[in-house]
Design a protein around this motif. Structure first.
Motif, PDB file in Angstrom:
ATOM      1  N   LYS A  52      -8.357  -2.929   3.468  1.00 45.06           N
ATOM      2  CA  LYS A  52      -7.713  -3.785   4.456  1.00 45.06           C
ATOM      3  C   LYS A  52      -6.582  -3.058   5.161  1.00 45.06           C
ATOM      4  CE  LYS A  52      -5.344  -8.214   5.015  1.00 45.06           C
ATOM      5  NZ  LYS A  52      -4.833  -9.421   4.350  1.00 45.06           N
ATOM      6  N   ILE A  53      -6.591  -3.128   6.487  1.00 40.78           N
ATOM      7  CA  ILE A  53      -5.530  -2.463   7.238  1.00 40.78           C
ATOM      8  C   ILE A  53      -4.222  -3.229   7.079  1.00 40.78           C
ATOM      9  CG2 ILE A  53      -6.053  -3.672   9.395  1.00 40.78           C
ATOM     10  CD1 ILE A  53      -5.332  -0.960  10.803  1.00 40.78           C
ATOM     11  N   MET A  54      -3.144  -2.484   6.915  1.00 43.44           N
ATOM     12  CA  MET A  54      -1.831  -3.094   6.781  1.00 43.44           C
ATOM     13  C   MET A  54      -0.998  -2.870   8.049  1.00 43.44           C
ATOM     14  SD  MET A  54      -0.941  -1.871   2.918  1.00 43.44           S
ATOM     15  CE  MET A  54       0.467  -2.961   2.727  1.00 43.44           C
ATOM     16  N   PHE A  55      -0.884  -1.628   8.450  1.00 44.25           N
ATOM     17  CA  PHE A  55      -0.062  -1.287   9.609  1.00 44.25           C
ATOM     18  C   PHE A  55      -0.700  -0.145  10.376  1.00 44.25           C
ATOM     19  CE2 PHE A  55       3.458  -3.731   8.157  1.00 44.25           C
ATOM     20  CZ  PHE A  55       3.565  -3.523   6.793  1.00 44.25           C
ATOM     21  N   SER A  56      -0.320  -0.039  11.645  1.00 43.23           N
ATOM     22  CA  SER A  56      -0.586   1.192  12.362  1.00 43.23           C
ATOM     23  C   SER A  56       0.598   1.475  13.279  1.00 43.23           C
ATOM     24  CB  SER A  56      -1.885   1.119  13.161  1.00 43.23           C
ATOM     25  OG  SER A  56      -1.722   0.247  14.258  1.00 43.23           O
ATOM     26  N   TYR A  57       0.826   2.732  13.528  1.00 43.48           N
ATOM     27  CA  TYR A  57       1.907   3.170  14.391  1.00 43.48           C
ATOM     28  C   TYR A  57       1.330   4.068  15.463  1.00 43.48           C
ATOM     29  CZ  TYR A  57       6.539   1.800  12.704  1.00 43.48           C
ATOM     30  OH  TYR A  57       7.674   1.110  12.404  1.00 43.48           O
ATOM     31  N   ASN A  58       1.729   3.816  16.704  1.00 44.22           N
ATOM     32  CA  ASN A  58       1.306   4.664  17.812  1.00 44.22           C
ATOM     33  C   ASN A  58       2.560   5.147  18.506  1.00 44.22           C
ATOM     34  OD1 ASN A  58      -0.044   5.949  19.827  1.00 44.22           O
ATOM     35  ND2 ASN A  58      -0.633   4.115  20.919  1.00 44.22           N
ATOM     36  N   ASN A  59       2.788   6.435  18.451  1.00 40.89           N
ATOM     37  CA  ASN A  59       3.990   7.002  19.058  1.00 40.89           C
ATOM     38  C   ASN A  59       5.246   6.279  18.604  1.00 40.89           C
ATOM     39  OD1 ASN A  59       2.685   9.030  20.478  1.00 40.89           O
ATOM     40  ND2 ASN A  59       2.273   7.690  22.199  1.00 40.89           N
ATOM     41  N   LYS A  60       5.334   6.061  17.293  1.00 35.27           N
ATOM     42  CA  LYS A  60       6.491   5.469  16.647  1.00 35.27           C
ATOM     43  C   LYS A  60       6.665   3.988  16.955  1.00 35.27           C
ATOM     44  CE  LYS A  60      10.217   7.985  16.214  1.00 35.27           C
ATOM     45  NZ  LYS A  60      11.380   8.864  16.519  1.00 35.27           N
ATOM     46  N   GLU A  61       5.711   3.372  17.580  1.00 38.91           N
ATOM     47  CA  GLU A  61       5.783   1.936  17.805  1.00 38.91           C
ATOM     48  C   GLU A  61       4.726   1.226  16.982  1.00 38.91           C
ATOM     49  OE1 GLU A  61       6.850   2.413  22.491  1.00 38.91           O
ATOM     50  OE2 GLU A  61       5.987   0.521  21.816  1.00 38.91           O
ATOM     51  N   GLU A  98      -0.632  -6.592  10.237  1.00 40.62           N
ATOM     52  CA  GLU A  98      -1.426  -7.631   9.625  1.00 40.62           C
ATOM     53  C   GLU A  98      -0.537  -8.505   8.731  1.00 40.62           C
ATOM     54  OE1 GLU A  98      -4.504  -6.827  11.730  1.00 40.62           O
ATOM     55  OE2 GLU A  98      -4.781  -8.248  10.088  1.00 40.62           O
ATOM     56  N   THR A  99      -1.101  -9.560   8.223  1.00 42.85           N
ATOM     57  CA  THR A  99      -0.317 -10.536   7.442  1.00 42.85           C
ATOM     58  C   THR A  99       0.008  -9.976   6.074  1.00 42.85           C
ATOM     59  OG1 THR A  99      -2.385 -11.564   6.801  1.00 42.85           O
ATOM     60  CG2 THR A  99      -1.227 -12.513   8.687  1.00 42.85           C
ATOM     61  N   VAL A 100       0.879  -8.982   6.066  1.00 40.40           N
ATOM     62  CA  VAL A 100       1.340  -8.446   4.792  1.00 40.40           C
ATOM     63  C   VAL A 100       2.749  -8.942   4.518  1.00 40.40           C
ATOM     64  CG1 VAL A 100      -0.089  -6.386   5.011  1.00 40.40           C
ATOM     65  CG2 VAL A 100       2.261  -6.350   5.828  1.00 40.40           C
ATOM     66  N   PRO A 101       3.131  -9.023   3.261  1.00 41.80           N
ATOM     67  CA  PRO A 101       4.494  -9.496   2.948  1.00 41.80           C
ATOM     68  C   PRO A 101       5.543  -8.585   3.555  1.00 41.80           C
ATOM     69  CG  PRO A 101       3.112  -9.460   0.983  1.00 41.80           C
ATOM     70  CD  PRO A 101       2.334  -8.760   2.060  1.00 41.80           C
ATOM     71  N   ASN A 102       6.679  -9.147   3.914  1.00 41.06           N
ATOM     72  CA  ASN A 102       7.723  -8.320   4.521  1.00 41.06           C
ATOM     73  C   ASN A 102       8.412  -7.426   3.500  1.00 41.06           C
ATOM     74  OD1 ASN A 102       9.281 -10.153   3.152  1.00 41.06           O
ATOM     75  ND2 ASN A 102      10.030 -11.196   4.972  1.00 41.06           N
ATOM     76  N   ARG A 103       7.950  -7.454   2.262  1.00 40.05           N
ATOM     77  CA  ARG A 103       8.418  -6.487   1.264  1.00 40.05           C
ATOM     78  C   ARG A 103       7.874  -5.086   1.589  1.00 40.05           C
ATOM     79  NH1 ARG A 103       6.126  -6.663  -3.055  1.00 40.05           N
ATOM     80  NH2 ARG A 103       4.399  -8.101  -2.668  1.00 40.05           N
ATOM     81  N   PHE A 104       6.824  -5.070   2.393  1.00 42.43           N
ATOM     82  CA  PHE A 104       6.227  -3.804   2.811  1.00 42.43           C
ATOM     83  C   PHE A 104       6.786  -3.441   4.181  1.00 42.43           C
ATOM     84  CE2 PHE A 104       2.748  -3.146  -0.226  1.00 42.43           C
ATOM     85  CZ  PHE A 104       2.718  -4.383  -0.845  1.00 42.43           C
ATOM     86  N   SER A 105       7.283  -2.230   4.304  1.00 40.55           N
ATOM     87  CA  SER A 105       7.795  -1.808   5.602  1.00 40.55           C
ATOM     88  C   SER A 105       7.400  -0.364   5.872  1.00 40.55           C
ATOM     89  CB  SER A 105       9.324  -1.963   5.673  1.00 40.55           C
ATOM     90  OG  SER A 105       9.930  -1.243   4.630  1.00 40.55           O
ATOM     91  N   PRO A 106       6.727  -0.133   7.002  1.00 41.56           N
ATOM     92  CA  PRO A 106       6.390   1.229   7.384  1.00 41.56           C
ATOM     93  C   PRO A 106       7.565   1.862   8.114  1.00 41.56           C
ATOM     94  CG  PRO A 106       5.420  -0.319   8.924  1.00 41.56           C
ATOM     95  CD  PRO A 106       6.207  -1.127   7.945  1.00 41.56           C
ATOM     96  N   LYS A 107       7.730   3.157   7.896  1.00 43.71           N
ATOM     97  CA  LYS A 107       8.797   3.867   8.591  1.00 43.71           C
ATOM     98  C   LYS A 107       8.243   5.199   9.068  1.00 43.71           C
ATOM     99  CE  LYS A 107      12.948   1.812   6.616  1.00 43.71           C
ATOM    100  NZ  LYS A 107      12.282   0.592   6.181  1.00 43.71           N
ATOM    101  N   SER A 108       8.421   5.484  10.344  1.00 43.49           N
ATOM    102  CA  SER A 108       7.884   6.702  10.929  1.00 43.49           C
ATOM    103  C   SER A 108       9.012   7.535  11.519  1.00 43.49           C
ATOM    104  CB  SER A 108       6.868   6.348  12.023  1.00 43.49           C
ATOM    105  OG  SER A 108       6.345   7.520  12.607  1.00 43.49           O
ATOM    106  N   PRO A 109       9.456   8.565  10.812  1.00 41.62           N
ATOM    107  CA  PRO A 109      10.533   9.404  11.349  1.00 41.62           C
ATOM    108  C   PRO A 109      10.088  10.253  12.544  1.00 41.62           C
ATOM    109  CG  PRO A 109       9.719  10.284   9.273  1.00 41.62           C
ATOM    110  CD  PRO A 109       9.038   8.968   9.466  1.00 41.62           C
ATOM    111  N   ASP A 110       8.806  10.565  12.611  1.00 46.38           N
ATOM    112  CA  ASP A 110       8.255  11.296  13.750  1.00 46.38           C
ATOM    113  C   ASP A 110       6.755  11.050  13.788  1.00 46.38           C
ATOM    114  OD1 ASP A 110       8.961  13.955  11.626  1.00 46.38           O
ATOM    115  OD2 ASP A 110       6.899  13.347  12.043  1.00 46.38           O
ATOM    116  N   LYS A 111       6.103  11.599  14.800  1.00 55.49           N
ATOM    117  CA  LYS A 111       4.693  11.301  15.037  1.00 55.49           C
ATOM    118  C   LYS A 111       3.796  11.758  13.887  1.00 55.49           C
ATOM    119  CE  LYS A 111       2.090  13.440  18.180  1.00 55.49           C
ATOM    120  NZ  LYS A 111       1.502  13.904  19.484  1.00 55.49           N
ATOM    121  N   ALA A 112       4.233  12.738  13.124  1.00 56.08           N
ATOM    122  CA  ALA A 112       3.400  13.304  12.067  1.00 56.08           C
ATOM    123  C   ALA A 112       3.564  12.600  10.725  1.00 56.08           C
ATOM    124  CB  ALA A 112       3.711  14.793  11.902  1.00 56.08           C
TER     125      ALA A 112
END
Lengths: 114, 114
Positions: free
Chosen positions: B44-53, B58-72
Motif C-alpha cells: 500500500k502506498i503511503m506517501f510520494s514526494y515530487n521535487n520536495k513537495e 494516503e490515509t495514514v496516521p499522522n504519526r508517520f511523517s515523510p521528510k525530504s532534505p533533497d531530491k535524492a
C-alpha cells in the motif's frame, strides 16, 4: 480503489502457461505489472498505457482493455524463475488529467514446479 | 551501484518509541515513494514526494511523517510506534509523477514492534 486480481494463487509445471487478471471499478490511466520474490523487493515488468495495448517481455506479455478497465498478464512456457507474487498496480484518471499514483492489487502467488 | 537504498534493513523496537528509516536514490529521479507491505503481502502506498513537495498522502496516521532534505532522499519518521506498524517498508523512486513511469524499489526495511 484497489484493483482485483485473479486468481489468488496458481501452481504450474515448468513449461505450462498462466494468465493473471487485474480489473478495476474505476477508469484507468495505466496498468503496471511487478513481480516480487520472497524476501525481495518488487521488480518492474511492464507498463500498459493505452486501451487495447499489448506489450511483451521475453515470454511474458500483457494486454490492457481500457474500456473494460481490465489487464491480463500472460506467462508462456513458464520457467522456474517465474515463481513469485505478481502485482498489478493501477493509476486512476484525475479529473484534471494525469494520474495520481499506484494502487496495487493483493497479488497472485505463482509457483512453478519442475 | 545500488539504485535505491534503505537503512536499516531490520528494525526491532518497543511500542511507543520513535524511529526513522532512511532512503536514498542515485537515479536522478524526481519522485520518491514510501510503501507499506503488511503480513498478508498487501502493498500500500503511503506517501510520494515530487521535487520536495508532497503530492500523495494516503490515509495514514499522522504519526508517520515523510521528510525530504533533497531530491535524492526521502526519510520516513514514525512516532509513538504501535504493534500494527510492524511491516516491511519499501522506498521507491520514479522519473516523474506526471506521467506513468517504472518505479524502482529499495530492498525494504522490516520493522518489528514489540
Amino acid at each position: 480503489q484497489q484493483p482485483v486480481q485473479s486468481p489468488q494463487a496458481v501452481i504450474l509445471r515448468e513449461g505450462e502457461d498462466a494468465v493473471i487478471n487485474c480489473s478495476s471499478s474505476k477508469a484507468l490511466y495505466s496498468v503496471h505489472w511487478y513481480r516480487q520474490k520472497h524476501g525481495e523487493a518488487p521488480v518492474f515488468l511492464m507498463i500498459l498505457l493505452k486501451g487495447g495495448e499489448q506489450k511483451g517481455h521475453d515470454k511474458i506479455s500483457a494486454s490492457f482493455n481500457e474500456k473494460k478497465q481490465q489487464s491480463s498478464l500472460y506467462l508462456t512456457a513458464s520457467q522456474l524463475s517465474y515463481s513469485g507474487t505478481y502485482f498489478c498496480g493501477t493509476e486512476r484518471v484525475r479529473a484534471g488529467g494525469g494520474a495520481d499514483g499506484l494502487t496495487f492489487g493483493k497479488g497472485t502467488h505463482l509457483i512453478i514446479q519442475p | 551501484d545500488t539504485a535505491v537504498s534503505q537503512t536499516p534493513k531490520y528494525l526491532v523496537t518497543q511500542m511507543g518509541n520513535d524511529k526513522s528509516i532512511k532512503c536514498e536514490q542515485n537515479l536522478g529521479h524526481d519522485t520518491m515513494y514510501w510503501y507499506k507491505q503488511d503480513s498478508k503481502k498487501f502493498l500500500k502506498i503511503m506517501f510520494s514526494y515530487n521535487n520536495k513537495e508532497l503530492i500523495i498522502n494516503e490515509t495514514v496516521p499522522n504519526r508517520f511523517s515523510p521528510k525530504s532534505p533533497d531530491k535524492a532522499h526521502l526519510n520516513l519518521h514514525i512516532n509513538s510506534l504501535e504493534l500494527g506498524d510492524s511491516a516491511v517498508y519499501f522506498c521507491a523512486s520514479s522519473q516523474a509523477a506526471s506521467f506513468p513511469n517504472e518505479q524502482f524499489f529499495g530492498p525494504g526495511t522490516r520493522l518489528t514492534v514489540l
